[in-house]
Design a protein around this motif. Sequence first.
Motif, PDB file in Angstrom:
ATOM      1  N   LEU A 120     -14.267 -13.871 -35.348  1.00 45.64           N
ATOM      2  CA  LEU A 120     -14.818 -14.745 -36.390  1.00 45.64           C
ATOM      3  C   LEU A 120     -15.430 -16.086 -35.923  1.00 45.64           C
ATOM      4  O   LEU A 120     -16.489 -16.690 -36.439  1.00 45.64           O
ATOM      5  CB  LEU A 120     -13.468 -15.172 -36.902  1.00 45.64           C
ATOM      6  N   ALA A 121     -14.932 -16.518 -34.460  1.00 42.92           N
ATOM      7  CA  ALA A 121     -15.572 -17.665 -33.955  1.00 42.92           C
ATOM      8  C   ALA A 121     -17.065 -17.178 -33.549  1.00 42.92           C
ATOM      9  O   ALA A 121     -17.748 -18.239 -33.680  1.00 42.92           O
ATOM     10  CB  ALA A 121     -14.931 -18.010 -32.652  1.00 42.92           C
ATOM     11  N   LEU A 122     -17.446 -15.968 -33.122  1.00 47.57           N
ATOM     12  CA  LEU A 122     -18.659 -15.671 -32.585  1.00 47.57           C
ATOM     13  C   LEU A 122     -19.438 -15.790 -33.772  1.00 47.57           C
ATOM     14  O   LEU A 122     -20.976 -16.197 -33.625  1.00 47.57           O
ATOM     15  CB  LEU A 122     -18.722 -14.337 -32.092  1.00 47.57           C
ATOM     16  N   ILE A 123     -18.917 -15.162 -34.969  1.00 48.48           N
ATOM     17  CA  ILE A 123     -19.667 -15.359 -36.264  1.00 48.48           C
ATOM     18  C   ILE A 123     -20.155 -16.772 -36.585  1.00 48.48           C
ATOM     19  O   ILE A 123     -21.334 -17.124 -37.005  1.00 48.48           O
ATOM     20  CB  ILE A 123     -18.870 -14.610 -37.455  1.00 48.48           C
ATOM     21  N   ALA A 124     -19.182 -17.553 -36.521  1.00 50.60           N
ATOM     22  CA  ALA A 124     -19.256 -18.886 -36.697  1.00 50.60           C
ATOM     23  C   ALA A 124     -20.443 -19.758 -35.964  1.00 50.60           C
ATOM     24  O   ALA A 124     -21.164 -20.665 -36.550  1.00 50.60           O
ATOM     25  CB  ALA A 124     -17.916 -20.006 -36.468  1.00 50.60           C
ATOM     26  N   ALA A 125     -20.492 -19.271 -34.748  1.00 49.50           N
ATOM     27  CA  ALA A 125     -21.433 -19.906 -33.726  1.00 49.50           C
ATOM     28  C   ALA A 125     -22.705 -18.860 -33.623  1.00 49.50           C
ATOM     29  O   ALA A 125     -23.737 -19.794 -33.212  1.00 49.50           O
ATOM     30  CB  ALA A 125     -20.807 -19.503 -32.206  1.00 49.50           C
ATOM     31  N   GLY A 126     -22.937 -18.046 -34.640  1.00 54.02           N
ATOM     32  CA  GLY A 126     -23.938 -17.517 -34.896  1.00 54.02           C
ATOM     33  C   GLY A 126     -24.397 -16.385 -33.840  1.00 54.02           C
ATOM     34  O   GLY A 126     -25.497 -15.898 -33.379  1.00 54.02           O
ATOM     35  N   ASP A 127     -23.300 -16.152 -32.962  1.00 51.68           N
ATOM     36  CA  ASP A 127     -23.549 -15.239 -31.706  1.00 51.68           C
ATOM     37  C   ASP A 127     -23.161 -13.758 -32.079  1.00 51.68           C
ATOM     38  O   ASP A 127     -23.342 -12.866 -31.404  1.00 51.68           O
ATOM     39  CB  ASP A 127     -22.704 -15.440 -30.564  1.00 51.68           C
ATOM     40  N   TRP A 128     -22.745 -13.487 -33.283  1.00 50.15           N
ATOM     41  CA  TRP A 128     -22.463 -12.123 -33.756  1.00 50.15           C
ATOM     42  C   TRP A 128     -22.518 -12.118 -35.420  1.00 50.15           C
ATOM     43  O   TRP A 128     -22.236 -13.019 -36.048  1.00 50.15           O
ATOM     44  CB  TRP A 128     -20.992 -11.761 -33.421  1.00 50.15           C
ATOM     45  N   SER A 129     -22.948 -11.029 -35.922  1.00 47.21           N
ATOM     46  CA  SER A 129     -23.173 -10.855 -37.270  1.00 47.21           C
ATOM     47  C   SER A 129     -22.528  -9.785 -37.936  1.00 47.21           C
ATOM     48  O   SER A 129     -22.415  -9.743 -39.354  1.00 47.21           O
ATOM     49  CB  SER A 129     -24.443 -10.887 -37.910  1.00 47.21           C
ATOM     50  N   ASP A 130     -21.993  -8.728 -37.345  1.00 50.37           N
ATOM     51  CA  ASP A 130     -21.418  -7.731 -37.889  1.00 50.37           C
ATOM     52  C   ASP A 130     -20.127  -7.770 -38.180  1.00 50.37           C
ATOM     53  O   ASP A 130     -19.093  -7.852 -37.258  1.00 50.37           O
ATOM     54  CB  ASP A 130     -21.597  -6.506 -36.839  1.00 50.37           C
ATOM     55  N   THR A 131     -19.666  -7.724 -39.450  1.00 50.23           N
ATOM     56  CA  THR A 131     -18.109  -7.934 -39.767  1.00 50.23           C
ATOM     57  C   THR A 131     -17.559  -6.668 -39.669  1.00 50.23           C
ATOM     58  O   THR A 131     -16.365  -6.446 -40.156  1.00 50.23           O
ATOM     59  CB  THR A 131     -18.135  -8.664 -41.095  1.00 50.23           C
ATOM     60  N   GLU A 132     -18.189  -5.555 -39.393  1.00 54.69           N
ATOM     61  CA  GLU A 132     -17.404  -4.172 -39.376  1.00 54.69           C
ATOM     62  C   GLU A 132     -17.074  -3.748 -38.060  1.00 54.69           C
ATOM     63  O   GLU A 132     -17.052  -2.454 -37.809  1.00 54.69           O
ATOM     64  CB  GLU A 132     -18.442  -3.287 -40.009  1.00 54.69           C
ATOM     65  N   SER A 133     -17.415  -4.737 -36.892  1.00 57.35           N
ATOM     66  CA  SER A 133     -17.376  -4.026 -35.386  1.00 57.35           C
ATOM     67  C   SER A 133     -16.933  -5.302 -34.591  1.00 57.35           C
ATOM     68  O   SER A 133     -17.058  -6.268 -35.294  1.00 57.35           O
ATOM     69  CB  SER A 133     -18.561  -3.443 -34.957  1.00 57.35           C
ATOM     70  N   ILE A 134     -16.432  -4.918 -33.377  1.00 58.21           N
ATOM     71  CA  ILE A 134     -15.968  -6.138 -32.404  1.00 58.21           C
ATOM     72  C   ILE A 134     -16.868  -5.740 -31.149  1.00 58.21           C
ATOM     73  O   ILE A 134     -16.831  -4.485 -30.701  1.00 58.21           O
ATOM     74  CB  ILE A 134     -14.420  -5.726 -32.385  1.00 58.21           C
TER      75      ILE A 134
END
Length: 396
Positions: free
Chosen positions: A218-232
């Motif tokens: 969730l933090a990586l998504i917030a920072a723009g470093d990850w966008s896939d909400t279906e994998s880790i």
Amino acid sequence: MLVLVVVTALGFDFTNGFHDTANAMATSIATGALKPKVAVALSAVLNLVGAFLSIEVALTVTNAVVRIQGSDGAPKQEIVGDGGAGLLLIVLAGLAGGILWNVLTWLLGLPSSSSHALFGGLVGATLAGPGVSGVNWTGDGSKLDGVVGKVLMPAVMSPVIAGVVAAVGTWLVFKVTAGVAGRVADRGFRWGQIGSASLVSLAHGTNDAQKTMGVITLALIAAGDWSDTESIPFWVTVSCAVAIALGTYLGGWRIIRALGKGLVEISSPQGMAAQSSSAAVILASSHLGFALSTTHVATGSIVGSGVGRPGAQVRWRVAARMVTAWMITLPAAAVVGAVMWWAGDLVGGGLPGALVVFAILCGLALGMWLRSRRASIDHTNVNDEWTGPAPEPVAV
């Protein structure tokens, strides 16, 4: 800010490990099936392995607590705004709420839920920030999803189910083995305890380690470093697995003592029935993506094993104290998470706010750890005679 959040999340994972070791190993230590240090080492290894077996609970945490998207799938700018700094501060404050509640309940020897402490902290920080609309209460509204379906309902149902299963299992065990010589039966059940405790440790890794994976994602998504909400990300899985294993090896002896000696004068057959019940409920929930509390499940199983044993006794006052801690965990952690968010927002948010939250967290956690040194409990005295309330008879 992202580095601070990741470090704090791994810190939560570490506290989750030592807070929840008791869920798997308290009964095996109490009955002598395993030596204390051997028990926590075995549990640590199996938590490490279990963390790699599934990601369903991690995805629940990433998607089911904080609403990071609008109905059209676009990011909600009131939450993710400022380049993600707003969401990062929410996550950091929520983690701080979870860690402080974990350390406080460990200090008091209360087996409360690390999971609900985490969710409570995140919900409280979200309510303090973007408000009620920022919490993903029911998912898309068409099914039991979000906080209600994935967190609150399992919290209520799981200890009851585990308790009933353990009570029936214990009753059957004593019924079936009524004519077996005591020493022979006890030796066999101790081996059964080791197997069932190992399964609980594996199950704990599949459920609890993933919660921190979800938070970091969730933090990586917030920072723009990850966008896939279906994998880790794989590095997230590895770091969380190692952190929870290290915490598990530390022991959390205060809670091991409370669960192993405080609730029921437990025997090997009861211990095996309780642990088998816990493992079954936790593994089923992990498969379904329910982020339940392994602490609630383990405690419900132990009480159920006391109820199911003919002539057994349960310390109901100790159980009531634990249930009270369960009931206030989520709201108490939510209050701490909200206060932490306000503290960070007071100095303008962003990196300065994150540093303030981190400093307060470290100061309070250190203070509670120093307080614990006044009356230390470790592997040398975890099985000493219980000096609290006397057990009360159970009508069977």
